[in-house]
Write a protein that holds these residues in place. Structure first.
Motif, PDB file in Angstrom:
ATOM      1  N   TRP A   1       0.873  -1.186   0.000  1.00 46.41           N
ATOM      2  CA  TRP A   1       0.000   0.000   0.000  1.00 46.41           C
ATOM      3  C   TRP A   1       0.904   1.229   0.000  1.00 46.41           C
ATOM      4  CZ3 TRP A   1      -4.970  -0.800  -0.908  1.00 46.41           C
ATOM      5  CH2 TRP A   1      -5.824   0.300  -0.847  1.00 46.41           C
ATOM      6  N   ASN A   2       1.450   1.528  -1.185  1.00 40.66           N
ATOM      7  CA  ASN A   2       2.432   2.600  -1.282  1.00 40.66           C
ATOM      8  C   ASN A   2       1.788   3.943  -1.616  1.00 40.66           C
ATOM      9  OD1 ASN A   2       1.985   2.692  -4.085  1.00 40.66           O
ATOM     10  ND2 ASN A   2       3.671   1.308  -4.504  1.00 40.66           N
ATOM     11  N   GLY A   3       2.600   4.983  -1.538  1.00 38.57           N
ATOM     12  CA  GLY A   3       2.151   6.304  -1.929  1.00 38.57           C
ATOM     13  C   GLY A   3       1.422   7.092  -0.854  1.00 38.57           C
ATOM     14  N   VAL A   4       1.317   6.571   0.359  1.00 34.07           N
ATOM     15  CA  VAL A   4       0.670   7.325   1.434  1.00 34.07           C
ATOM     16  C   VAL A   4       1.608   8.462   1.828  1.00 34.07           C
ATOM     17  CG1 VAL A   4      -0.145   7.239   3.823  1.00 34.07           C
ATOM     18  CG2 VAL A   4      -0.654   5.351   2.255  1.00 34.07           C
ATOM     19  N   ARG A   5       1.111   9.703   1.705  1.00 35.72           N
ATOM     20  CA  ARG A   5       1.929  10.868   2.003  1.00 35.72           C
ATOM     21  C   ARG A   5       1.210  11.814   2.961  1.00 35.72           C
ATOM     22  NH1 ARG A   5       4.796   7.633   0.265  1.00 35.72           N
ATOM     23  NH2 ARG A   5       6.421   7.831  -1.311  1.00 35.72           N
TER      24      ARG A   5
ATOM     25  N   ASP B   1      12.552   6.913  -5.343  1.00 33.32           N
ATOM     26  CA  ASP B   1      12.613   6.773  -6.802  1.00 33.32           C
ATOM     27  C   ASP B   1      12.253   8.095  -7.476  1.00 33.32           C
ATOM     28  OD1 ASP B   1      12.381   6.149  -9.481  1.00 33.32           O
ATOM     29  OD2 ASP B   1      10.900   4.555  -9.182  1.00 33.32           O
ATOM     30  N   PRO B   2      13.230   8.788  -8.053  1.00 38.61           N
ATOM     31  CA  PRO B   2      12.947  10.087  -8.681  1.00 38.61           C
ATOM     32  C   PRO B   2      11.926  10.017  -9.826  1.00 38.61           C
ATOM     33  CG  PRO B   2      15.314   9.695  -8.537  1.00 38.61           C
ATOM     34  CD  PRO B   2      14.622   8.431  -8.107  1.00 38.61           C
ATOM     35  N   LYS B   3      11.705   8.820 -10.371  1.00 39.82           N
ATOM     36  CA  LYS B   3      10.732   8.666 -11.463  1.00 39.82           C
ATOM     37  C   LYS B   3       9.315   8.430 -10.940  1.00 39.82           C
ATOM     38  CE  LYS B   3      14.222   6.887 -14.571  1.00 39.82           C
ATOM     39  NZ  LYS B   3      14.912   5.684 -14.950  1.00 39.82           N
ATOM     40  N   SER B   4       9.177   8.223  -9.638  1.00 37.29           N
ATOM     41  CA  SER B   4       7.868   7.942  -9.046  1.00 37.29           C
ATOM     42  C   SER B   4       7.111   9.231  -8.742  1.00 37.29           C
ATOM     43  CB  SER B   4       8.048   7.155  -7.742  1.00 37.29           C
ATOM     44  OG  SER B   4       6.820   7.053  -7.047  1.00 37.29           O
ATOM     45  N   ASP B   5       5.791   9.153  -8.886  1.00 42.44           N
ATOM     46  CA  ASP B   5       4.933  10.269  -8.473  1.00 42.44           C
ATOM     47  C   ASP B   5       5.036  10.519  -6.978  1.00 42.44           C
ATOM     48  OD1 ASP B   5       4.010  10.573 -11.062  1.00 42.44           O
ATOM     49  OD2 ASP B   5       2.165   9.436 -10.722  1.00 42.44           O
ATOM     50  N   TYR B   6       5.507   9.533  -6.236  1.00 40.55           N
ATOM     51  CA  TYR B   6       5.570   9.613  -4.779  1.00 40.55           C
ATOM     52  C   TYR B   6       6.985   9.886  -4.262  1.00 40.55           C
ATOM     53  CZ  TYR B   6       0.982   7.645  -5.451  1.00 40.55           C
ATOM     54  OH  TYR B   6      -0.312   7.439  -5.867  1.00 40.55           O
ATOM     55  N   TYR B   7       7.881  10.270  -5.155  1.00 40.30           N
ATOM     56  CA  TYR B   7       9.254  10.596  -4.774  1.00 40.30           C
ATOM     57  C   TYR B   7       9.281  11.728  -3.748  1.00 40.30           C
ATOM     58  CZ  TYR B   7      14.078  12.251  -5.292  1.00 40.30           C
ATOM     59  OH  TYR B   7      15.363  12.647  -5.057  1.00 40.30           O
ATOM     60  N   ASP B   8      10.118  11.564  -2.739  1.00 41.99           N
ATOM     61  CA  ASP B   8      10.298  12.599  -1.719  1.00 41.99           C
ATOM     62  C   ASP B   8      11.798  12.824  -1.543  1.00 41.99           C
ATOM     63  OD1 ASP B   8      10.530  14.206   0.507  1.00 41.99           O
ATOM     64  OD2 ASP B   8       9.098  13.073   1.708  1.00 41.99           O
ATOM     65  N   PRO B   9      12.336  13.874  -2.155  1.00 47.68           N
ATOM     66  CA  PRO B   9      13.783  14.097  -2.089  1.00 47.68           C
ATOM     67  C   PRO B   9      14.292  14.354  -0.665  1.00 47.68           C
ATOM     68  CG  PRO B   9      12.683  15.972  -3.098  1.00 47.68           C
ATOM     69  CD  PRO B   9      11.653  14.892  -2.931  1.00 47.68           C
ATOM     70  N   ALA B  10      13.409  14.721   0.256  1.00 47.84           N
ATOM     71  CA  ALA B  10      13.818  14.977   1.641  1.00 47.84           C
ATOM     72  C   ALA B  10      13.926  13.694   2.469  1.00 47.84           C
ATOM     73  CB  ALA B  10      12.842  15.940   2.303  1.00 47.84           C
ATOM     74  N   SER B  11      13.400  12.610   1.967  1.00 41.48           N
ATOM     75  CA  SER B  11      13.440  11.344   2.707  1.00 41.48           C
ATOM     76  C   SER B  11      14.761  10.638   2.441  1.00 41.48           C
ATOM     77  CB  SER B  11      12.276  10.455   2.296  1.00 41.48           C
ATOM     78  OG  SER B  11      12.222   9.322   3.113  1.00 41.48           O
ATOM     79  N   LYS B  12      15.377  10.147   3.502  1.00 40.90           N
ATOM     80  CA  LYS B  12      16.682   9.473   3.403  1.00 40.90           C
ATOM     81  C   LYS B  12      16.532   7.987   3.713  1.00 40.90           C
ATOM     82  CE  LYS B  12      18.394  13.522   2.804  1.00 40.90           C
ATOM     83  NZ  LYS B  12      18.045  13.978   1.483  1.00 40.90           N
ATOM     84  N   ARG B  13      17.297   7.165   3.014  1.00 42.67           N
ATOM     85  CA  ARG B  13      17.220   5.716   3.223  1.00 42.67           C
ATOM     86  C   ARG B  13      17.504   5.323   4.674  1.00 42.67           C
ATOM     87  NH1 ARG B  13      16.354   2.767  -1.263  1.00 42.67           N
ATOM     88  NH2 ARG B  13      16.752   3.811  -3.235  1.00 42.67           N
TER      89      ARG B  13
END
Length: 150
Positions: free
Chosen positions: A26-30, A78-90
């Motif tokens: 259930w991805n993409g929850v923001r 994933d920079p290609k995803s609609d749900y990409y979050d550049p502020a989130s770190k692995r």
């Protein structure tokens, strides 16, 4: 055991798609509150009312169950995803997901209009003004009553 209502737009991911796949992250929850429900409260085996939203006839269309504890949502990296979050770190992921497994489709859609019309569901988060979360808790008595409408 707890109970949940999880919303999905049927054009994006429908109950039929879940039936075919059997299991889906259930991805993409923001939204932080929805994320916190998944992180802090959802447990394997919890029940899910699968709800179609933003469609001609929004409503509860099926049953699913939580099949995993919360874990990092890979779409945030994933920079290609609609749900990409550049502020989130692995090393400190901001967004999580749970895996959801198909149980069954309902015999009919229990519509939002019908749910709003039932005094027994006046406390259901879904029918309260301004509640747009994609993941909502459902009390056992609400769960039982909704399923009795089928």
């Amino acid at each position: 055991m707890r109970y949940w209502l999880m919303k999905s737009e049927p054009e994006e991911f429908s109950i039929d798609a879940l039936a075919k796949k059997k299991l889906e992250p259930w991805n993409g929850v923001r939204n932080y509150q929805a994320r916190n429900y998944m992180r802090d409260d959802m447990k394997i085996g919890d029940g899910v009312l699968f709800y179609h939203s933003n469609c001609d006839e929004p409503g509860v269309v099926g049953l699913a169950e939580i099949r995993s504890e919360a874990h990092p949502d890979p779409t945030q990296f994933d920079p290609k995803s609609d749900y990409y979050d550049p502020a989130s770190k692995r090393e400190e992921p901001r967004w999580l997901l749970v895996d959801v497994g198909f149980k069954r489709k309902l015999k009919r859609t229990i519509t939002l209009a019908e749910l709003k019309d039932k005094p027994e569901l006046q406390d259901l988060a879904l029918v309260k003004k301004g509640n747009r979360l994609s993941v909502l808790p459902v009390a056992r008595k609400e769960w039982d009553f909704i399923l009795s409408l089928e």
